[in-house]
Design a protein around this motif. Structure first.
Motif, short mmCIF file in Angstrom:
data_model
loop_
_atom_site.label_atom_id
_atom_site.label_comp_id
_atom_site.label_asym_id
_atom_site.label_seq_id
_atom_site.Cartn_x
_atom_site.Cartn_y
_atom_site.Cartn_z
N ARG A 214 3.87 1.66 -0.32
CA ARG A 214 4.88 1.41 -1.37
C ARG A 214 4.95 2.59 -2.34
O ARG A 214 5.93 2.71 -3.07
CB ARG A 214 4.59 0.11 -2.12
CG ARG A 214 3.27 0.06 -2.82
CD ARG A 214 3.01 -1.31 -3.43
NE ARG A 214 3.76 -1.52 -4.66
CZ ARG A 214 3.87 -2.68 -5.28
NH1 ARG A 214 3.30 -3.75 -4.78
NH2 ARG A 214 4.54 -2.79 -6.41
N PHE A 215 3.90 3.43 -2.37
CA PHE A 215 3.92 4.66 -3.17
C PHE A 215 3.76 5.84 -2.21
O PHE A 215 3.87 5.66 -1.00
CB PHE A 215 2.80 4.64 -4.20
CG PHE A 215 2.84 3.45 -5.13
CD1 PHE A 215 3.88 3.29 -6.04
CD2 PHE A 215 1.86 2.47 -5.08
CE1 PHE A 215 3.93 2.17 -6.88
CE2 PHE A 215 1.90 1.36 -5.92
CZ PHE A 215 2.93 1.22 -6.82
N ALA A 216 3.49 7.03 -2.78
CA ALA A 216 3.26 8.21 -1.93
C ALA A 216 1.80 8.63 -2.07
O ALA A 216 1.44 9.33 -3.01
CB ALA A 216 4.20 9.35 -2.34
N LEU B 171 -3.17 -4.75 8.37
CA LEU B 171 -2.91 -4.86 6.95
C LEU B 171 -4.06 -4.23 6.17
O LEU B 171 -5.19 -4.72 6.18
CB LEU B 171 -2.75 -6.34 6.54
CG LEU B 171 -2.53 -6.56 5.04
CD1 LEU B 171 -1.28 -5.85 4.53
CD2 LEU B 171 -2.46 -8.04 4.72
N ALA B 172 -3.76 -3.11 5.50
CA ALA B 172 -4.77 -2.38 4.73
C ALA B 172 -4.16 -2.04 3.36
O ALA B 172 -4.15 -0.89 2.94
CB ALA B 172 -5.17 -1.11 5.48
N ALA B 173 -3.66 -3.07 2.69
CA ALA B 173 -2.95 -2.85 1.42
C ALA B 173 -3.88 -3.02 0.22
O ALA B 173 -3.42 -3.19 -0.91
CB ALA B 173 -1.75 -3.79 1.32
N GLY B 174 -5.20 -2.95 0.44
CA GLY B 174 -6.17 -2.96 -0.66
C GLY B 174 -5.97 -4.15 -1.58
O GLY B 174 -5.80 -5.29 -1.13
N ALA B 175 -6.01 -3.88 -2.88
CA ALA B 175 -5.93 -4.95 -3.88
C ALA B 175 -4.61 -5.71 -3.82
O ALA B 175 -4.48 -6.80 -4.39
CB ALA B 175 -6.11 -4.34 -5.26
N ILE C 64 -0.03 -1.19 7.31
CA ILE C 64 0.56 -1.40 5.98
C ILE C 64 -0.47 -0.96 4.94
O ILE C 64 -1.53 -1.56 4.80
CB ILE C 64 0.93 -2.89 5.74
CG1 ILE C 64 1.64 -3.49 6.96
CG2 ILE C 64 1.74 -3.03 4.45
CD1 ILE C 64 2.91 -2.81 7.38
N GLY C 65 -0.14 0.10 4.21
CA GLY C 65 -1.05 0.68 3.22
C GLY C 65 -1.63 1.96 3.76
O GLY C 65 -2.23 1.99 4.83
N ALA C 66 -1.44 3.05 3.02
CA ALA C 66 -1.92 4.37 3.47
C ALA C 66 -2.97 4.90 2.51
O ALA C 66 -2.97 6.07 2.13
CB ALA C 66 -0.75 5.33 3.59
N GLY C 67 -3.89 4.00 2.11
CA GLY C 67 -5.03 4.42 1.29
C GLY C 67 -6.20 4.78 2.18
O GLY C 67 -6.03 5.30 3.29
N ALA C 68 -7.41 4.46 1.70
CA ALA C 68 -8.62 4.87 2.42
C ALA C 68 -8.65 4.28 3.84
O ALA C 68 -8.89 4.99 4.81
CB ALA C 68 -9.84 4.40 1.64
N ILE C 69 -8.40 2.99 3.96
CA ILE C 69 -8.57 2.33 5.25
C ILE C 69 -7.33 2.50 6.13
O ILE C 69 -7.43 2.76 7.33
CB ILE C 69 -8.97 0.86 5.04
CG1 ILE C 69 -10.33 0.81 4.34
CG2 ILE C 69 -9.02 0.10 6.38
CD1 ILE C 69 -10.75 -0.54 3.81
#
Ligand SMILES: Cc1cc2nc3c(=O)[nH]c(=O)nc-3n(C[C@H](O)[C@H](O)[C@H](O)COP(=O)(O)OP(=O)(O)OC[C@H]3O[C@@H](n4cnc5c(N)ncnc54)[C@H](O)[C@@H]3O)c2cc1C
Length: 383
Positions: free
Chosen positions: A38-40, A201-205, A13-18
């Motif tokens: 939740r975004f692209a 779970l890697a949804a950052g903030a 969950i979360g496709a940012g850095a981590i």
């Protein structure tokens, strides 16, 4: 004949850095992985926004042996992603760590076996790096392998590689709830509910919204871009990336920006926290700008303190400024890889590999106890 073992179904969950690097590591292991965002990504709402991130091999903000062990692995992970993606992501400009000669953090460094790392006296800093007027009691460490990475391009590259290895990307799909169920985790998103064996779970903030009671918050961080004063332009050339504690409790960092005419500066200051990083906290108030301008005027007098532009970004922060890696006992099969408190980008590929190992039921390879989300926060955190 034995039937082939089914690989576990894992959601990230979360496709940012981590998240991107976790998905890449899982896909590389042949796992059945789906990554939600939740975004692209890359996008301006993540902690991967803001043009650049500093990479280092020498621990400074990393407070536990486990994190220190992941530093070089993190840098080499980004180098591998850069090579495999076939496009430049890293600017190899070296990096300075400047602090009081007697500071615990400098004293704790064992530089004897570190490649490309040298200690510099105050005078040596002045001669080689006149950009920094360091105090009489200060000295520095120069890390030749340190540099600057383009975080948006790096996340994009990691996601492309993950997808090319079979990761399924579900972007613009917000996850609303994670629910441990018998033998797995239900992921409730905008398009329905799916059950996975494990979730990272890697949804950052945004992570606290999916992990009730997780002791973390969404913290604002201001960045500013400053041009040199007339006649000082030459100082921009050859300026390394830097992290600098001019006096206890103050922390400044930055490096040359991609526009070739400004230095990007960040200052660790109480810029405040928000409850919803998607809709709050991005505006830059006059008082925010003034606080940064004052520090730049005092510490980097070769720059025009007016500033070219300013941006506010948000990262997930834990109470003791140490990230979370691991499960909570009451939330089985949900592996937290979040709250990396302003220093997680450089570690991301190593965190992703470790989170992937945990999701696959393997040994993590480092002592993750100090990173456990169940730990008692350590007191008196350094900046
Ligand atoms: C201004 C600034 C400067 C920094 N400087 C450095 C530096 O120099 N060096 C360094 O190492 N680190 C630095 N950091 C820290 C580093 O950038 C972060 O620790 C790191 O990017 C965190 O990665 P992440 O994957 O946890 O979060 P992100 O990259 O923010 O990714 C989280 C993703 O989760 C998605 N998401 C959130 N909620 C949901 C949901 N409900 N459903 C689906 N998807 C969701 C988001 O859309 C986002 O894409 C800095 C951070 C900031 C803000």
């Amino acid at each position: 004949m034995k039937s082939p073992r089914k690989s576990p179904r894992i959601a990230v969950i979360g496709a940012g850095a981590i998240g991107s690097t976790t998905a890449l590591a899982l896909a590389g292991e042949g796992a059945d992985v789906t990554i939600y965002d939740r975004f692209a990504p890359p996008h301006g709402y993540g902690a991967h926004a803001g043009e650049s991130r500093l990479l280092r091999t020498v621990p400074y903000l990393e407070k536990t042996p486990g994190e220190a062990a992941l530093l070089v692995q993190g840098l080499e992970g980004w180098e591998r992603i850069e090579k495999e993606a076939g496009r430049p992501l890293i600017t190899r400009c070296g990096g300075l760590i400047i602090d009081d000669s007697s500071s615990e953090r400098l004293a704790a460094l064992d530089l004897s076996s570190a490649a490309g790392v040298e200690s510099l006296t105050r005078n040596a800093v002045g001669e080689r790096f006149p950009q920094f007027e360091v105090g009489p009691e200060q000295s520095a460490v120069f890390d030749a392998r340190a540099g600057i990475i383009d975080p948006a391009a790096a996340v994009e590259a990691a996601l492309e590689l993950a997808a090319s290895r079979g990761a399924r990307c579900r972007f613009n799909e917000r996850v609303h709830d994670l629910r441990p169920v018998d033998g797995g985790v239900e992921v409730r998103s905008a398009s329905g509910t799916e059950t996975y064996d494990r979730v990272v779970l890697a949804a950052g903030a945004f992570s606290a919204g999916l992990e009730p009671g997780l002791p973390m918050y969404a913290r604002r961080l201001l960045l500013g871009w400053f041009t040199p004063r007339p006649g000082m332009e030459h100082l921009l050339e050859g300026c390394p990336s830097f992290v600098w504690t001019p006096e206890p409790g103050q922390f400044v960092y930055g490096g040359r920006s991609y526009d070739g005419r400004t230095l990007k500066v960040g200052i660790d200051w109480d810029w405040g926290a928000v409850t919803d990083p998607a809709s709050q906290g991005r505006e830059v108030a006059e008082s925010d700008r003034e606080a940064m301008q004052e520090s730049v005027r005092a510490l980097l007098p070769w720059l025009d303190p007016v500033g070219d532009r300013f941006e506010m970004h948000i990262d997930g922060w834990s109470e003791d400024k140490i990230g979370f890696l691991g499960e909570r006992p009451d939330r089985p099969n949900i592996i937290l890889a979040t709250a990396w408190s302003g220093y997680g980008f450089k570690l991301a590929p190593a965190l992703g590999e470790t989170a992937a190992r945990l999701a696959l039921g393997k040994e993590p390879g480092i002592d993750i106890e100090p990173l456990s989300p169940n730990r008692r926060p350590v007191s008196a955190p350094a900046p």
